[in-house]
Scaffold this motif. Sequence first.
Motif, short mmCIF file in Angstrom:
data_model
loop_
_atom_site.label_atom_id
_atom_site.label_comp_id
_atom_site.label_asym_id
_atom_site.label_seq_id
_atom_site.Cartn_x
_atom_site.Cartn_y
_atom_site.Cartn_z
N LEU A 20 2.98 26.46 -7.41
CA LEU A 20 3.47 25.16 -7.87
C LEU A 20 3.64 25.12 -9.37
O LEU A 20 2.67 25.28 -10.12
N GLY A 21 4.87 24.89 -9.82
CA GLY A 21 5.13 24.64 -11.22
C GLY A 21 5.26 23.14 -11.46
O GLY A 21 4.98 22.33 -10.58
N SER A 22 5.71 22.75 -12.65
CA SER A 22 5.76 21.33 -13.00
C SER A 22 6.73 20.55 -12.11
O SER A 22 6.44 19.42 -11.69
N LYS A 23 7.90 21.14 -11.79
CA LYS A 23 8.90 20.41 -11.00
C LYS A 23 8.44 20.22 -9.56
O LYS A 23 8.56 19.12 -8.99
N LEU A 24 7.92 21.28 -8.95
CA LEU A 24 7.45 21.16 -7.58
C LEU A 24 6.27 20.19 -7.49
O LEU A 24 6.16 19.41 -6.54
N LEU A 25 5.39 20.22 -8.51
CA LEU A 25 4.25 19.31 -8.50
C LEU A 25 4.71 17.86 -8.66
O LEU A 25 4.17 16.95 -8.03
N LEU A 26 5.72 17.63 -9.51
CA LEU A 26 6.27 16.29 -9.67
C LEU A 26 6.82 15.78 -8.34
O LEU A 26 6.55 14.64 -7.95
N PHE A 27 7.58 16.61 -7.64
CA PHE A 27 8.09 16.21 -6.33
C PHE A 27 6.96 15.97 -5.34
O PHE A 27 7.04 15.08 -4.50
N PHE A 28 5.90 16.77 -5.44
CA PHE A 28 4.75 16.60 -4.56
C PHE A 28 4.13 15.22 -4.77
O PHE A 28 3.83 14.51 -3.81
N VAL A 29 3.92 14.83 -6.03
CA VAL A 29 3.31 13.54 -6.35
C VAL A 29 4.20 12.39 -5.87
O VAL A 29 3.74 11.47 -5.19
N VAL A 30 5.48 12.45 -6.23
CA VAL A 30 6.40 11.39 -5.82
C VAL A 30 6.49 11.31 -4.30
O VAL A 30 6.43 10.22 -3.70
N GLY A 31 6.62 12.47 -3.66
CA GLY A 31 6.74 12.49 -2.21
C GLY A 31 5.51 12.00 -1.50
O GLY A 31 5.59 11.41 -0.42
N ASP A 32 4.34 12.24 -2.10
CA ASP A 32 3.09 11.80 -1.47
C ASP A 32 2.92 10.29 -1.60
O ASP A 32 2.34 9.65 -0.73
N ILE A 33 3.38 9.71 -2.70
CA ILE A 33 3.25 8.26 -2.89
C ILE A 33 4.32 7.51 -2.11
O ILE A 33 4.03 6.59 -1.35
N VAL A 34 5.58 7.90 -2.33
CA VAL A 34 6.70 7.20 -1.69
C VAL A 34 6.77 7.61 -0.23
O VAL A 34 6.99 8.78 0.07
N GLY A 35 6.58 6.69 0.66
CA GLY A 35 6.63 7.06 2.07
C GLY A 35 6.15 5.95 2.97
O GLY A 35 6.66 4.83 2.93
N THR A 36 5.14 6.24 3.77
CA THR A 36 4.72 5.32 4.82
C THR A 36 4.39 3.94 4.30
O THR A 36 4.73 2.93 4.92
N GLY A 37 3.71 3.84 3.16
CA GLY A 37 3.27 2.55 2.66
C GLY A 37 4.41 1.56 2.51
O GLY A 37 4.39 0.46 3.08
N ILE A 38 5.45 1.93 1.76
CA ILE A 38 6.57 1.01 1.53
C ILE A 38 7.45 0.89 2.75
O ILE A 38 8.01 -0.17 3.04
N TYR A 39 7.59 1.95 3.53
CA TYR A 39 8.45 1.91 4.71
C TYR A 39 7.81 1.14 5.87
O TYR A 39 8.52 0.58 6.69
N ALA A 40 6.48 1.14 5.94
CA ALA A 40 5.83 0.57 7.12
C ALA A 40 5.01 -0.68 6.85
O ALA A 40 4.74 -1.44 7.79
N LEU A 41 4.59 -0.93 5.61
CA LEU A 41 3.65 -2.04 5.36
C LEU A 41 4.23 -3.17 4.51
O LEU A 41 3.50 -4.09 4.14
N THR A 42 5.51 -3.11 4.18
CA THR A 42 6.11 -4.18 3.38
C THR A 42 5.95 -5.54 4.04
O THR A 42 5.63 -6.54 3.39
N GLY A 43 6.15 -5.59 5.34
CA GLY A 43 6.04 -6.85 6.07
C GLY A 43 4.64 -7.42 6.02
O GLY A 43 4.45 -8.63 5.84
N GLN A 44 3.62 -6.57 6.18
CA GLN A 44 2.24 -7.05 6.15
C GLN A 44 1.85 -7.56 4.77
O GLN A 44 1.14 -8.55 4.64
N VAL A 45 2.32 -6.88 3.71
CA VAL A 45 2.02 -7.33 2.35
C VAL A 45 2.68 -8.69 2.10
O VAL A 45 2.07 -9.60 1.52
N ALA A 46 3.92 -8.85 2.54
CA ALA A 46 4.62 -10.13 2.39
C ALA A 46 3.89 -11.25 3.13
O ALA A 46 3.82 -12.39 2.65
N GLY A 47 3.31 -10.92 4.28
CA GLY A 47 2.58 -11.93 5.04
C GLY A 47 1.35 -12.43 4.30
O GLY A 47 0.94 -13.58 4.48
N ARG A 48 0.77 -11.59 3.47
CA ARG A 48 -0.43 -11.99 2.73
C ARG A 48 -0.12 -12.75 1.45
O ARG A 48 -0.82 -13.71 1.10
N VAL A 49 0.91 -12.33 0.72
CA VAL A 49 1.16 -12.92 -0.60
C VAL A 49 2.31 -13.92 -0.60
O VAL A 49 2.36 -14.82 -1.43
#
Length: 454
Positions: free
Chosen positions: A22-51
């Motif tokens: 892993l170099g800097s570019k692959l690690l950057l993609f790893f971090v972004v890819g690990d954060i961006v995913g299920t949370g925003i795709y699957a839990l947006t509705g539940q967060v909206a229901g709370r706030v």
Amino acid sequence: MSNAGVTEEVSPGGQPPLKRVLGSKLLLFFVVGDIVGTGIYALTGQVAGRVGGALWLPFLLAFTVAFMTAFSYLELVGKYPRAAGAALYTHKAFNIRMLTFLVAFAVMCSGITSASSAAVAFGDTYLAEFVSSPMPLMAIAFIALLALINFRGVRESVVTNVVLTCIEIGGLLIIIGVGVWAVLNGSGDASRLTEFNTQDQTMLVAITSATSLAFFSMVGFEDSVNMAEETKDPARVFPKAMLWGMVVAATIYILVSVTSSLLVPAEGLEAAESGALLKVIDIGAPGMPREIFSAIGLFAVVNSALINMLMASRLVYGMANERIIPKVFGTVHPARRSPWVAILFTSAIAVVLVSAVDIDVLGGTTALLLLVVFAVVNVAVLVLRRDPVPHKHFRAPTVVPVLAAIFCLYLASPLSGRPARDYVVAAILLAVGLVLWAVNHVAMRTLATRRSAK
């Protein structure tokens, strides 16, 4: 044939080392890819229901707390560039084996439950647009496929991550583009951006309750420290890759949440549950086939699950090398150079969980476990200041881990409005962890007694 003058690096457990690919570019993609995913795709509705309509605020606050905690992780991974992450830091700071085991167990569970929530979203929401099939069967096939990719090796896993990350970011950019187009054509209601759900709760509880759930969508940056043994020059590469990765992910999240609130009322997002973003597409771009975004959503949850299972297996491998669990879990395949026993172990747990727990519970419990772990890490970085190392590394401003620890504990507490069921599920998981720790402790003592008797 002898390789004179070449010394083969060996891991602490006596196994061949993991490949540093892993170099800097692959690690950057790893971090972004690990954060961006299920949370925003699957839990947006539940967060909206709370706030309510102010959907962007919980994501911004969750990013702020996560960003501060990342400074502690960066200091520690620079000092100790080895797999095991939070478990390793806890062990070095407090040297309490039971606490170390529970932290490691909590992180491992968070990775597996996160992957399980991705599998639920995979089968119940996005795959359902194409085929109807029994969820347990799809879950097993889904986890098995991830295990095979993971076993092939980290290079194959991370290259797959790069491709999937580009696809899932593309999906979120479509959402943002749909919002811009709709607003330019006179659609959208900007007043929703300042609406809060104060029914049966105060504004503060609405915000903090939603933030405690939105935090699930910001986690993932901490997974990257478990890849330290597979990163080239981790002390130099990690700071920029992790912090920039978090900024990119948070910017996308906030823009997506603003778009969602502009186009769909909070109650509409909540009613759509894990398909909230599909609802945004239906309203903002009614002519776009749902299948296009559903396919992108499939790739997004696959990516989240892949990286979480990658992290969980490396964490188990790291614990074995630290002698926290039996060393068999640190076994590395001689050809693939991947921790195959750890991969089988974590995959087996995921298969059990994936068809048994609701996605909302999985998300809330995952966030709770990680908030507690992050609080421990923020304290550990201050304790370990008394343990200097000879090489240069990143150092966080002292006030940052102090504030981060306070905020993490608050979001993990009942004061934040967190549902009681999150604590129940977390307590059950930790109880299982305590049983496993006790069994392992007795086994280790018995083995030591037999050796001393010989």
